[in-house]
Write a protein that holds these residues in place. Sequence first.
Motif, PDB file in Angstrom:
ATOM      1  N   GLY A 164       0.875  41.857   8.620  1.00  0.00           N
ATOM      2  CA  GLY A 164       0.313  42.540   7.457  1.00  0.00           C
ATOM      3  C   GLY A 164      -1.193  42.589   7.548  1.00  0.00           C
ATOM      4  O   GLY A 164      -1.799  41.930   8.394  1.00  0.00           O
ATOM      5  N   SER A 165      -1.805  43.387   6.686  1.00  0.00           N
ATOM      6  CA  SER A 165      -3.262  43.557   6.714  1.00  0.00           C
ATOM      7  C   SER A 165      -3.942  42.302   6.174  1.00  0.00           C
ATOM      8  O   SER A 165      -3.303  41.383   5.692  1.00  0.00           O
ATOM      9  CB  SER A 165      -3.656  44.757   5.872  1.00  0.00           C
ATOM     10  N   THR A 166      -5.252  42.258   6.231  1.00  0.00           N
ATOM     11  CA  THR A 166      -5.986  41.070   5.813  1.00  0.00           C
ATOM     12  C   THR A 166      -6.853  41.322   4.582  1.00  0.00           C
ATOM     13  O   THR A 166      -7.886  40.703   4.411  1.00  0.00           O
ATOM     14  CB  THR A 166      -6.894  40.563   6.954  1.00  0.00           C
ATOM     15  N   ALA A 167      -6.425  42.233   3.706  1.00  0.00           N
ATOM     16  CA  ALA A 167      -7.228  42.557   2.520  1.00  0.00           C
ATOM     17  C   ALA A 167      -7.489  41.317   1.664  1.00  0.00           C
ATOM     18  O   ALA A 167      -6.671  40.409   1.602  1.00  0.00           O
ATOM     19  CB  ALA A 167      -6.510  43.616   1.699  1.00  0.00           C
TER      20      ALA A 167
ATOM     21  N   PRO B 203       0.822  -1.212   0.000  1.00  0.00           N
ATOM     22  CA  PRO B 203       0.000   0.000   0.000  1.00  0.00           C
ATOM     23  C   PRO B 203       0.860   1.268   0.000  1.00  0.00           C
ATOM     24  O   PRO B 203       1.940   1.301   0.581  1.00  0.00           O
ATOM     25  CB  PRO B 203      -0.808  -0.118   1.293  1.00  0.00           C
ATOM     26  N   TRP B 204       0.395   2.258  -0.696  1.00  0.00           N
ATOM     27  CA  TRP B 204       1.038   3.572  -0.703  1.00  0.00           C
ATOM     28  C   TRP B 204      -0.059   4.595  -0.920  1.00  0.00           C
ATOM     29  O   TRP B 204      -0.992   4.367  -1.685  1.00  0.00           O
ATOM     30  CB  TRP B 204       2.060   3.673  -1.834  1.00  0.00           C
ATOM     31  N   ALA B 205       0.015   5.703  -0.273  1.00  0.00           N
ATOM     32  CA  ALA B 205      -0.986   6.752  -0.493  1.00  0.00           C
ATOM     33  C   ALA B 205      -0.288   8.090  -0.575  1.00  0.00           C
ATOM     34  O   ALA B 205       0.728   8.313   0.096  1.00  0.00           O
ATOM     35  CB  ALA B 205      -1.989   6.767   0.649  1.00  0.00           C
ATOM     36  N   PHE B 206      -0.817   8.973  -1.398  1.00  0.00           N
ATOM     37  CA  PHE B 206      -0.265  10.318  -1.446  1.00  0.00           C
ATOM     38  C   PHE B 206      -0.450  10.940  -0.063  1.00  0.00           C
ATOM     39  O   PHE B 206      -1.520  10.853   0.523  1.00  0.00           O
ATOM     40  CB  PHE B 206      -0.981  11.165  -2.504  1.00  0.00           C
ATOM     41  N   PRO B 207       0.611  11.554   0.491  1.00  0.00           N
ATOM     42  CA  PRO B 207       0.533  12.026   1.871  1.00  0.00           C
ATOM     43  C   PRO B 207      -0.574  13.057   2.106  1.00  0.00           C
ATOM     44  O   PRO B 207      -0.789  13.949   1.297  1.00  0.00           O
ATOM     45  CB  PRO B 207       1.908  12.652   2.119  1.00  0.00           C
ATOM     46  N   ALA B 208      -1.258  12.868   3.220  1.00  0.00           N
ATOM     47  CA  ALA B 208      -2.279  13.840   3.634  1.00  0.00           C
ATOM     48  C   ALA B 208      -1.590  14.853   4.539  1.00  0.00           C
ATOM     49  O   ALA B 208      -1.082  14.501   5.592  1.00  0.00           O
ATOM     50  CB  ALA B 208      -3.392  13.129   4.380  1.00  0.00           C
ATOM     51  N   PRO B 209      -1.537  16.115   4.131  1.00  0.00           N
ATOM     52  CA  PRO B 209      -0.825  17.113   4.953  1.00  0.00           C
ATOM     53  C   PRO B 209      -1.656  17.537   6.152  1.00  0.00           C
ATOM     54  O   PRO B 209      -2.879  17.381   6.163  1.00  0.00           O
ATOM     55  CB  PRO B 209      -0.673  18.281   3.985  1.00  0.00           C
ATOM     56  N   GLU B 210      -0.992  18.060   7.150  1.00  0.00           N
ATOM     57  CA  GLU B 210      -1.705  18.678   8.272  1.00  0.00           C
ATOM     58  C   GLU B 210      -1.882  20.154   7.958  1.00  0.00           C
ATOM     59  O   GLU B 210      -0.923  20.835   7.601  1.00  0.00           O
ATOM     60  CB  GLU B 210      -0.894  18.528   9.558  1.00  0.00           C
ATOM     61  N   ARG B 211      -3.096  20.626   8.121  1.00  0.00           N
ATOM     62  CA  ARG B 211      -3.385  22.026   7.785  1.00  0.00           C
ATOM     63  C   ARG B 211      -3.602  22.823   9.067  1.00  0.00           C
ATOM     64  O   ARG B 211      -4.316  22.379   9.964  1.00  0.00           O
ATOM     65  CB  ARG B 211      -4.632  22.088   6.902  1.00  0.00           C
ATOM     66  N   SER B 212      -2.993  23.988   9.153  1.00  0.00           N
ATOM     67  CA  SER B 212      -3.198  24.848  10.320  1.00  0.00           C
ATOM     68  C   SER B 212      -2.997  26.300   9.896  1.00  0.00           C
ATOM     69  O   SER B 212      -2.736  26.579   8.727  1.00  0.00           O
ATOM     70  CB  SER B 212      -2.210  24.472  11.433  1.00  0.00           C
ATOM     71  N   GLN B 213      -3.102  27.177  10.874  1.00  0.00           N
ATOM     72  CA  GLN B 213      -2.919  28.592  10.548  1.00  0.00           C
ATOM     73  C   GLN B 213      -2.105  29.257  11.658  1.00  0.00           C
ATOM     74  O   GLN B 213      -2.329  28.994  12.840  1.00  0.00           O
ATOM     75  CB  GLN B 213      -4.289  29.271  10.433  1.00  0.00           C
ATOM     76  N   LEU B 214      -1.167  30.086  11.276  1.00  0.00           N
ATOM     77  CA  LEU B 214      -0.410  30.848  12.270  1.00  0.00           C
ATOM     78  C   LEU B 214      -1.276  32.048  12.699  1.00  0.00           C
ATOM     79  O   LEU B 214      -2.174  32.456  11.961  1.00  0.00           O
ATOM     80  CB  LEU B 214       0.915  31.336  11.678  1.00  0.00           C
ATOM     81  N   PRO B 215      -0.996  32.605  13.870  1.00  0.00           N
ATOM     82  CA  PRO B 215      -1.801  33.741  14.348  1.00  0.00           C
ATOM     83  C   PRO B 215      -1.855  34.915  13.358  1.00  0.00           C
ATOM     84  O   PRO B 215      -2.833  35.649  13.325  1.00  0.00           O
ATOM     85  CB  PRO B 215      -1.089  34.152  15.641  1.00  0.00           C
ATOM     86  N   ASN B 216      -0.841  35.068  12.527  1.00  0.00           N
ATOM     87  CA  ASN B 216      -0.852  36.191  11.569  1.00  0.00           C
ATOM     88  C   ASN B 216      -1.694  35.893  10.327  1.00  0.00           C
ATOM     89  O   ASN B 216      -1.729  36.690   9.393  1.00  0.00           O
ATOM     90  CB  ASN B 216       0.579  36.565  11.164  1.00  0.00           C
ATOM     91  N   GLY B 217      -2.356  34.734  10.309  1.00  0.00           N
ATOM     92  CA  GLY B 217      -3.239  34.426   9.194  1.00  0.00           C
ATOM     93  C   GLY B 217      -2.602  33.551   8.123  1.00  0.00           C
ATOM     94  O   GLY B 217      -3.281  33.090   7.200  1.00  0.00           O
TER      95      GLY B 217
END
Lengths: 448, 470
Positions: free
Chosen positions: B239-242, B24-38
């Motif tokens: 930075g801004s969040t435009a 078995p082999w699977a394309f890696p599932a990444p871990e998704r997160s967000q830093l406080p700066n967005g």
Amino acid sequence: MPMGHTATEEAGSGGLTATEHRLANGLRVVLSEDHLTPVAAVCLWYDVGSRHEVKGRTGLAHLFEHLMFQGSAQVKGNGHFELVQGAGGSLNGTTSFERTNYFETMPAHELELALWLEADRMGSLLAALDEESLENQRDVVKNERRQRYDNVPYGTAFEKLTAMAYPDGHPYHHTPIGSMADLDAASLEDARSFFRTYYAPNNAVLSIVGDIDPEQTLAWVEKYFGSIPSHDGKQPPRDGSLPETIGEQLRTVVAEEVPSRALMAAYRLPHDGTREADAADLALTILGGGESSRLYNRLVRRDRSAVAAGFGLLRLAGAPSLGWLDVKASGGVEVPAIEAAVDEELARFAEEGPTPEEMERAQAQLEREWLDRLATVSGRADELCRFAVLFGDPQLALTAVQRVLEISPLEVQAVAKARLRPDNRAALVYEPTAQTDAAGTEEEEAAK
Amino acid sequence: MTDATTPVSTMEFHPQPRSGAAKPWAFPAPERSQLPNGLTLLTSHRPGQQVVAVEVNLVAPLEAEPEGLDGVATIMSRALSEGTDKHTAEEFAAELERCGATLDAHADHPGVRVSLEVPASRLPRALGLLADALRAPAFPDGEVERLVGNRLDEIPHELANPARRAAMALSKELFPATSRMSRPRQGTEETVARIDAAAVRAFYDTHIRPATGTVVIVGDFTGVDLDAALADTLGAWTGSTAEPQKPSPVVADDTGRVVIVDRPGAVQTQLLIGRIGADRHDRVWPAQVLGTYCLGGTLTSRLDRVLREEKGYTYGVRAFGQVLRSSAPSSPEGATGAAMLAISGSVDTASTGPALQDLWTVLRTLAAEGLTDAERDVAVQNLVGVAPLKYETAAAVAGTLADQVEQQLPDDYQAQLYVRLAETGTVEATAAVVNAFPVDRLVTVLVGDAAQIAEPVKALGIGEVTVVSG
């Protein structure tokens, strides 16, 4: 049958190990286990390259490499490609001055197929080789030559530089692609005799790297390759030894339809496999590798006389290695200004040697390049074959990076002083012709 | 060793072996997160991959370049590493190389992409430099001026390269003159010459900010405190969040026609035959990938079977689909993207007419008779089977994850693609590839010797032939 080294990790090998074996017919086998990903690489180096070619038959080793994909006793036509790709594998072959390599990277459960295919053509290529495939692949190779060299600006520069650095008659005087006239002249009998001379188990190293069971793998190797007869028809290549330096400044000026002026140059450097070659690698990296190198800083950043400037190293074991300088001029800048700056930087480096910071940077760069090469099973398989074929010991592949890190600044300075000098330089200068003068003429000022 | 005097024996042949049991082999599932700066973060730990790959996606599309300043995104990308608030340009390059790192940045239609590769042991230090480049580039006047000069010097080299020249001519021909896609990605001599440090700074200020950026990090993190390293480096970027600006739909004119870029004396003709079509958000994508592979994915595909392995006209001709820019149907702007669908290669000058004739015959035969089940099966086995090989390195995984982000695809897109490829039948693959390469709706660019190739090409009847100077 199994003999020699056990799989004990050596210092500086990054945790990699390899075992060595030899079949009764002389085929050397190197195995390296790595179970992180379910893939296996098969790499087969034949100890034959363009240096074994004779006058009038340049390009034969490479043309022959193409014929190795045209079928063998049990493999029809393009079957080699079809079967490997159909199994989810990738494959190719390449030809250089000193060797011809063939490689397959397979999903681990398809390893046996790759071994069967390589053995079939090693033992029975001539059963399938015919005039039709020769004629077809001759045309393909001629188009390869046009595409990669003749129809590209500066495309034949490397060919011109090697022809200057290695004198007429020297086995490295011509490059693996060969000349159109010689490709036209190659006959079916030439191809047959090339196979009979050089393609034998005792003139090859087979490496298998990845998610493998070593015992099972070795049993397959014995099964498929073990009965292929060895032979001793091979003649040693012509002697490639040369004086350490060219001994004079060589210079060729080429007027061609190219986009800008260029200064290229070849320097004879120490043979691969020596400490001096590793020192030369560091010297060229400090002088012309990456965007903090001396030549980049001088020509691209400060003088702004070049659009690109760098040094490359072609490591060769059977002849002096080749240091290759490539500088493309900025608009309006004349070559002598660039040449003077290059000479000044090289002389200063030979005089002062590298700074500790430069050594650290160059060693870090070369270390990453090694890690990149060893990051894939196919990269590792190729390096194991390289050290086995050229230096007789595949284990050297696992410690190569360590050797680069052990080189001292004094050694780097010494090789620069001895080799990166004007009387060891073959320079190739490009002067653009007007767009309308399409044919391109070549003018040799003081060649050879 | 065999004694040279013994009679030559022959090898013992064995039947072709059967496959073992697939692991078995699977394309890696990444871990998704967000830093406080967005800043969005995707990470994937890949044991054994000692060279860590970092890809940064910045939503700064070429379409956002101000009028008349084509190339400013490219110059800005390059200038990111030419000095920061801590280092001069030369110092920055030296510090990077001291880490054994490489840093590349380039601008394309979807945005700017910054790629860092570095041995894991020096990852924290290199992340610091990357963060400096993104957070506080100095854009010194002198360095920007130098980059502009350097870029101007590069342009003649690109124009001289037959493949690059063909790509530029095809873009100019396919897309309306008002579309950014019709013009060279890195600008022309005229537009690049106008760029200065102020323009670069303005483009940076408008488009580069953590809130719209994504960082993908892949490699062996053993012994690396990734969270701490990120907090100290990319986490310090503010930075801004435009909101990013909305992309306009990609449109093209694929009326069948031929443009010859004249190269008197050329020994080969560079072919580039293309149009635009479905991107990865379209359900047809897996079938299109499969069908395109059967047409021209490798040297045993239909095109090379004739043009290379039968006729010897070429070293190789490939068919491919390459996403230009893409947005999700669920996004505010809807699905606006497209892929470039093309066939490319080079043939010797004398064979140009016959090679194109054969190429069109291959396409017509494909449309008339369709793919075979055997072709489809081999293609699926290859496309799905090579995945573990293709994604052995951290850089390959990071590249695909970053492409997914750039094209607004879900993080499991590639993993699902393999499932869908395996489910795609011969009929669907045929329909997709015939639809992708219709014989009367292909724009053909030929970079070659017009005096020799124009007449034979006109005789083919594949569209009106125009000759432009090289």
